[in-house]
Design a protein around this motif. Sequence first.
Motif, PDB file in Angstrom:
ATOM      1  N   PRO B 183       1.017  -1.454   0.031  1.00  0.00           N
ATOM      2  CA  PRO B 183       0.189  -0.129  -0.145  1.00  0.00           C
ATOM      3  C   PRO B 183       0.806   1.281   0.026  1.00  0.00           C
ATOM      4  O   PRO B 183       0.654   2.087  -0.821  1.00  0.00           O
ATOM      5  N   GLN B 184       1.840   1.301   0.766  1.00  0.00           N
ATOM      6  CA  GLN B 184       2.950   2.510   0.884  1.00  0.00           C
ATOM      7  C   GLN B 184       3.553   2.478  -0.612  1.00  0.00           C
ATOM      8  O   GLN B 184       3.670   3.738  -0.976  1.00  0.00           O
ATOM      9  N   THR B 185       3.830   1.536  -1.048  1.00  0.00           N
ATOM     10  CA  THR B 185       4.770   1.681  -2.296  1.00  0.00           C
ATOM     11  C   THR B 185       3.739   2.010  -3.438  1.00  0.00           C
ATOM     12  O   THR B 185       4.309   3.029  -4.164  1.00  0.00           O
ATOM     13  N   ARG B 186       2.523   1.875  -3.262  1.00  0.00           N
ATOM     14  CA  ARG B 186       1.316   2.448  -4.187  1.00  0.00           C
ATOM     15  C   ARG B 186       1.335   3.897  -4.248  1.00  0.00           C
ATOM     16  O   ARG B 186       1.174   4.545  -5.307  1.00  0.00           O
ATOM     17  N   GLU B 187       1.436   4.397  -3.007  1.00  0.00           N
ATOM     18  CA  GLU B 187       1.362   5.820  -2.849  1.00  0.00           C
ATOM     19  C   GLU B 187       2.547   6.388  -3.256  1.00  0.00           C
ATOM     20  O   GLU B 187       2.535   7.593  -3.840  1.00  0.00           O
ATOM     21  N   MET B 188       3.856   5.936  -3.271  1.00  0.00           N
ATOM     22  CA  MET B 188       4.872   6.234  -3.840  1.00  0.00           C
ATOM     23  C   MET B 188       5.102   6.214  -5.077  1.00  0.00           C
ATOM     24  O   MET B 188       5.670   6.880  -5.765  1.00  0.00           O
ATOM     25  N   TYR B 189       4.324   5.243  -5.927  1.00  0.00           N
ATOM     26  CA  TYR B 189       4.663   5.133  -7.297  1.00  0.00           C
ATOM     27  C   TYR B 189       3.074   5.025  -8.150  1.00  0.00           C
ATOM     28  O   TYR B 189       2.786   4.549  -8.706  1.00  0.00           O
ATOM     29  N   PRO B 190       2.501   6.226  -7.938  1.00  0.00           N
ATOM     30  CA  PRO B 190       1.215   6.187  -8.338  1.00  0.00           C
ATOM     31  C   PRO B 190       0.978   6.258  -9.832  1.00  0.00           C
ATOM     32  O   PRO B 190       0.272   5.599 -10.584  1.00  0.00           O
ATOM     33  N   GLU B 191       2.344   6.789 -10.516  1.00  0.00           N
ATOM     34  CA  GLU B 191       2.346   6.785 -11.884  1.00  0.00           C
ATOM     35  C   GLU B 191       2.265   5.188 -12.571  1.00  0.00           C
ATOM     36  O   GLU B 191       2.297   5.128 -13.723  1.00  0.00           O
TER      37      GLU B 191
END
Lengths: 435, 514
Positions: B183-191
Amino acid sequence: MSKNKQTAGHKGACGSQKKKEGEGRSCIRYRCGLTNTIQDVLNQRPGWVEVKDDGEWDLNWCDVGWLRENFDHSYMEEHVRICHFRNHYELTRKNLMVKNLKRYRKTLEREAGRLEASKCDFFPCTFVLPSEYHIFVEEFKRSPGSTWIMKPVARSQGKGIFLFRKLKDIIDWRKDGSRSEEQKDEAQVESYVAQRYIENPYLIAGRKFDLRVYVLVTSYIALKAWLYRDGFARFSNTRFSLSSIDDQYVHLTNVAVQKTSPDYDPEKGCKWQMQQLRQYLTAKHGFETVQTLFKEIDNIFIRSLLSVQKTIINDKHCFELYGYDILLDQDLKPWLIEVNASPSLTASSQEDYDLKYRLLEDTLHIVDMEGRLTGKEKRVGGFDLMWNDGPVHTDVGLEALGSSCLVANTHLGCVNDRQKQLQQLLKPFPGQKRT
Amino acid sequence: MLDESAELSVSITQIVQRLKGTHLHSQLEKQAKECLHKPEIKLETLKDDVRRLLKASGMTCLPPPRHPRAPPEHTKEPLAYMRKAQVNWEKRILKSLNSMCTELGIPLARKRPVPEQNELTNKWNEMGTDEPDLSKFRPVYAPKDFLEVLVGLKNPNNERSEDLTVRSHWGLIQVSLNVRDIPQTREMYPELGLTYGQLGIDDHTHVPPDLFESEHIHIGKKVVSEHDSAAAQQYSRQGCPTGLRAQLWSLILNTTDDPEAITHYEQLKARVIHHDLLVDNLIYKDVKLTASNDDYYFVFEDYLYQVLLCFSRDTAVLEHFNYNCATPPKSCIQSKSGSEQCAVVYPPNGVIPFHGFSMYVAPLCFLYNEPSKLYSVFREMYIRYFFRLHSVSSHPSGIVSLCLQFERLLQTHLPQLFYHLREIGAQPLRIAFKWIVRAFSGYLSTDQLLLLWDRILGYDSLEIVAVLAAAVFAFRAENLMEVTSLASAEAVLADLSTLKVMPLLQIFLFATSV
């Protein structure tokens, strides 16, 4: 059955062979004169059996020697196929190719003007020896200091080739006592060409390379030619320099020559896949420049084939897989070095084997002994239809382009997702379930 | 009690010092001069006005946050046990290097006699043709050795029980660091999400270029023509088109074509010509063993020497030790009289190459062929990213965090697979470590690798490497569940050359249920 009167395609152990409309044969007999990748491809094709010696065959993957001896004496039924045209050497022998190309160019200039004819200027200045010796000398003197390359007309794998800058070198060579009488006689007969050497080849990391591209021709009248997406760039093992004319390892990029170079490491291989090369060039020069380059390469295939179209004896039994050798110069202009009627099918590595396997498999798909194609296809596996009695264009929707510009149907060095395409295109082999 | 404003001015002076002579400095000066011509400027409030206007024009400068009393090592690496481990590791490497030097009787450095210098100058573009006898040399260390060091890391404050429970960590890394979960990685890599277009996915043959590719290329051309570094970085998150990548990376890394860079490179080349270093042999050996045997990179052998030999002598690289937790190794040289010994950094750039090091440079040869440009880009990539892959630190892009992140992702989302591999003695990190250390260079096909490195640059982080490693395991999970030994697990994961990284990453990050 006597050897001189071979009849191919007769009813044999496989039962009735009469081909019904739309229905393929379930059992195909092949004869194969080579012992490399093609053997495996033919062997592993479902429903194909090998016949030896005098047995009747439906497809013959022969070498040119067999062709020369037997073609004229063979009667072939309608469905039978053979992998060479009778007089393919009009395209593949350097002296004949030059002659045909020059003649074609002249005709083009007469009929369509200078500009159109200049599209044939992809062949370095070449003279056939000894018949054109005098005009060669004239041209030679006009450009002092330039380098020329002498090539035997009918030999392959880089044998007998050397570079020279002085006329003295040829005169010495003709008189060379170390050569056999036979070789000297060869020089009397028209079996050498002298060609302007391309002194500014495009280098990658200081190394010279040439391209091997595969073109399949299934008919000359009307001309139908397919271009394979895969191919490779062959690198010279040593760095390019004009000062080392004697070092034939530098200048000749045939793998056969490279294999004997002291630097050569067979584990290494010295080839790049065409896709890799295309990406490298795109990264360096941008998309549009590279697209133009590949269009010019297409032009080489088409013009060279058109130049022999009326000379080659067309025969519906024949198809031929050519190996084109192309060289790029520093201005990214492609040059035709030669055309091979029997491109090497021996693999130098696993990757090379896989490429040649796919290539041959797709060739057999197009030859279509099994009758699975409609004849209207523009793409079969890794082959794109390049010319069908006229240029072939992709089926791109006009709305997407916004104009009526036509895109050529060739994809040399592009993604080859042939598995998927073949699955959608072909009905399974008889007896095989679709996976 | 140190005056805060005094601290600030020290920081500012340091920054100004660093900026002097750079392109950015001249840009700032130019902007400042332009501000002077503006009507709002008053002589009395000159300093504030200029500062305000500079800020408004988009140029701001922030000092790094730190406690005023913290010594520099603590800023570089706050955890004491990490610092200690790094120091010990460095001692081992240096010892290995020194013993090789003694064993072989070869000096660490020697001046080349003039004929040798001339020969090297002539052969500069084809050093690959040299076949020196390298049999006596061995790499100072290989990634495997480094992995053992990381596995042995222990936080002394942490009491670890030997029992394997669901709560415990099943992997090899025994320290607890804060790493991002999905979930945190998704936030960091939204593109990288499913609603964004990507190069590596949406430029596939069956996707009409109108949907994404054409527009993306068009924007890319604009970014390049505007010379906008920040925009290039943002743009790179969705991938760089092949024809624009070289320029975009150059923008992101702030490497320019200006004469200073070329002069600097020529100076380094001169240093190579004048002095022979022991590490040169290590470089030769590494290139011959790795890049020269690669199906694609073998062509670039000469470039690799030209870059790496210069790199070893580039003392400007020493600056990165200000934020690298490592310390440059020192060696003693005797003065001419033989009486004194002084410690000098060896090799001059402070970086001892290990087995596979040349693979950091090889993919860049696809993009740049002028040696000074290639060199600048490589050096910048090294001091921003690659150094973190072989030094012990707690940084989120450091190798320890990446390994831990990989293991945690695997354990959280593929517990059955992880457990199975553990049971058969095939700890996943033992297989994935070599990929992570090299940021996948030499394992993926070049075009895929470059798409991955686009995102490293775009997000200024190496975490994507750890995520990809986990995604690869997820992709081959079915086959891996069937294997019964480490060797067969290695075999399943031996060939990554057909993988398409962007779909793998997208599926793993955005289509995995959490």
